[in-house]
Design an enzyme around this catalytic site. Sequence first.
Site, PDB file in Angstrom:
ATOM      1  CE1 TYR A 190      42.585  38.726  37.592  1.00 28.13           C
ATOM      2  CE2 TYR A 190      41.376  40.713  37.020  1.00 28.13           C
ATOM      3  CZ  TYR A 190      42.278  39.722  36.685  1.00 28.13           C
ATOM      4  OH  TYR A 190      42.872  39.731  35.449  1.00 28.13           O
ATOM      5  CE  LYS A 225      45.780  40.169  37.323  1.00 31.06           C
ATOM      6  NZ  LYS A 225      46.943  39.611  36.615  1.00 31.06           N
ATOM      7  CB  SER A 231      37.233  34.065  26.970  1.00 29.55           C
ATOM      8  OG  SER A 231      36.547  33.857  28.177  1.00 29.55           O
TER       9      SER A 231
END
Length: 153
Positions: free
Chosen positions: A102, A106, A137
Site C-alpha cells: 500500500y 501511494k 473507521s
Amino acid sequence: TFTPKLILLDISDINCIQDVANEILSCYGCVDILVNNASMKVKGAVQSISLELDKKIMDANYFGPVTLTKALLPNMISRKTGQVVLINSIQGKIGVPFRAAYAASKHAAVGFFDCLRAEMEEFGICVSTVSPTFICSYHRQSASGNWEALIWK
C-alpha cells in the site's frame, strides 16, 4: 435539463480505463475536475503478501489513477483548463509496518502527480495531492503491544 449518466469503472482494471474515459468525453464533452479517489489496501508482512497481490494494489493505487489521468489530460490540455486531484494517503510519505504494498503504491502516486503538477503549470491545469492522515473507521481496543491500536490514542 441535465440528466447525469452513471458510468462504472473498476480502477484496478487498467485495460478498460481508456474506453471509459472515451465514453465520459463522448457523453459530457470534457472533464473540468478529475478526482482520483479509488484505493485498495492490504495488511500483512512483506513475506506473506504475494507478488500477485502487490501488483493488484499497484494497479488500483498507482496505474489506475495514472491511466485515467493520462486518458483525460489531452482534453484538458487542449482547453488549457482543468484540475486533477489525487486523494492519496499519509502513507505515501511515511512507511508503516505491515503496509508495504500500500505504502509503495501511494509513494509512487505522489511522485507521479508531483511531476505532473510541474508539467501542467504551463497549460493552466492545477494538479493537487491530498494526503489524509490515519483515519479510524471503527472502534479499536488498545491492547498491550498493539502498535496499531495505540496510534488512535
